[in-house]
Design an enzyme around this catalytic site. Structure first.
Site, PDB file in Angstrom:
ATOM      1  N   CYS A 130       0.820  -1.222   0.000  1.00 16.44           N
ATOM      2  CA  CYS A 130       0.000   0.000   0.000  1.00 16.44           C
ATOM      3  C   CYS A 130       0.852   1.269   0.000  1.00 16.44           C
ATOM      4  O   CYS A 130       0.572   2.217  -0.741  1.00 16.44           O
ATOM      5  CB  CYS A 130      -0.953  -0.003   1.194  1.00 16.44           C
ATOM      6  SG  CYS A 130      -0.168  -0.511   2.738  1.00 16.44           S
ATOM      7  N   HIS A 237      -3.074   6.361   4.456  1.00 13.19           N
ATOM      8  CA  HIS A 237      -1.657   6.530   4.796  1.00 13.19           C
ATOM      9  C   HIS A 237      -1.152   7.898   4.320  1.00 13.19           C
ATOM     10  O   HIS A 237      -1.483   8.336   3.208  1.00 13.19           O
ATOM     11  CB  HIS A 237      -0.798   5.482   4.079  1.00 13.19           C
ATOM     12  CG  HIS A 237      -0.970   4.077   4.568  1.00 13.19           C
ATOM     13  ND1 HIS A 237      -1.681   3.750   5.696  1.00 13.19           N
ATOM     14  CD2 HIS A 237      -0.476   2.909   4.064  1.00 13.19           C
ATOM     15  CE1 HIS A 237      -1.632   2.427   5.867  1.00 13.19           C
ATOM     16  NE2 HIS A 237      -0.913   1.899   4.892  1.00 13.19           N
TER      17      HIS A 237
END
Ligand code: A2P
Length: 332
Positions: A130, A237
């Site tokens: 990710c 994130h």
């Protein structure tokens, strides 16, 4: 357009559920649809496109039926065992685990960045980590134009990246409960520890970012370092990325390059407090970039703040975009 038979493996998990949502949103042309997970979930029903589907236990016989594409997000050991079985049956596996990413026989693909690598797969395609995915989207156009010499990643990663158990640790930790998934409390804390520690002192997450960057940008000589940190944020994130280029650049032109690159939304008006925030990019599929500024400590350097929904673009959306590319090829 030919309709495909598609399976989601790990359909009950954090990423698995998002696969279903994104497949619905983007209306992939699906004929037969299968949802698979462990024996714990077998028999449960999951709704997809207005119909209920019964979760099947993933077994060695799951791919005896004709399945064109399987999206896997059920952990590395499940992928290690079952992806080759699916591939041997002619099913194209798009795997979200780290199991196959560095295998030289397996392409590692971000569709906006290196779609050309889809041409050489042998029925297993890896979805990058990710944190790597959201970094690749801005790094590719900048590398093309200015040639990246060195990258310094510092990440601020949400608990959703650790699955449902990670999410529960933050939720319960905020109520004073002890952590079950993380080695320390994540509530009111920052843990410089994602995945396991390796002999060189880095974590596996850090080495994933380093190795995957070089593989995706096809440059083994690029110098890359990373510190990855779990923070008490539920989703999305954030990353500070410092880049050093071989070529000089004009900042305005560099910003224009980012603005025109696929998959990027620029939120770069610091004077008006505008920069990407985890809380506001959740639910979006693009990579958001702000705080673009010259690194005045080196000749040709910049700093970027890069934020994306790690479950969508960092996992499920990227995998579904790969599936869309494969379907396009099937119909070509
Ligand atoms: P299950 O719900 O049956 O345990 P997350 O990372 O969000 O926790 O999700 C993990 C996903 O991987 C879940 O769908 C989980 O299914 C699935 N999974 C875990 N182990 C296996 C296994 N051995 N076989 C198939 N699916 C598995």
């Amino acid at each position: 357009m030919k309709k495909i038979n598609l399976a989601v493996v790990g359909a009950t998990g954090m990423v698995g559920r998002t696969f279903l949502k994104i497949l619905e949103e983007r209306q992939l042309p699906i004929e037969n649809f299968y949802v698979m997970a462990s024996s714990r979930s077998a028999g449960k029903t999951i709704s997809f496109n207005g119909k209920d589907y019964v979760v099947e236990e993933l077994t060695e016989n799951s791919f005896d039926k004709p399945i064109d594409i399987a999206l896997f997000s059920a952990g590395g050991s499940t992928s290690e065992k079952f992806a080759p079985i699916a591939a041997a049956h002619g099913c194209i596996v798009i795997d979200n685990s780290s199991q196959w990413r560095m295998d030289p026989e397996v392409p590692l693909v971000v569709p906006e960045v290196n779609p050309e690598d889809l041409s050489w797969h042998k029925n297993i395609i890896a979805n990058p980590n990710c944190s790597t995915i959201q970094a690749m989207v801005p790094l590719k156009p900048l590398d093309e134009k200015y040639k990246i010499k060195r990258v310094v990643y510092s990440t601020y990663q949400a608990v959703s990246g650790a699955g449902l158990a990670g999410w529960a640790d933050l939720e319960n930790g905020l109520k004073g409960e002890e952590p079950k998934k993380f080695p320390h409390a994540i509530a009111n804390n920052c843990l410089p520890h994602i995945d396991v520690f390796l002999e060189n002192g880095y974590t596996k997450e850090e080495m994933k970012m380093i190795d995957e960057t070089k593989k995706i940008l096809h440059d083994d000589n690029m110098r890359v370092t990373a510190t990855t940190v779990r923070v008490p944020v539920f989703n999305s994130h954030s990353e500070s990325i410092n880049l050093e280029f071989e070529k000089p650049f004009e900042l305005d032109e560099l910003i224009e390059t980012l603005k025109n690159a696929p998959g990027i939304v620029l939120l770069n008006d610091s004077a008006n407090n505008e920069y990407p925030l985890a809380a506001s990019v959740t639910g979006r599929d693009e990579v958001f970039i702000g705080r673009v500024r010259r690194d005045e400590s080196v000749d040709n350097g910049i700093n970027l703040w890069v934020v994306a929904d790690n479950i969508r673009k960092g996992a499920a959306t990227n995998a579904v975009q790969i599936a869309e590319e494969i379907i396009k090829k099937m119909n070509a």
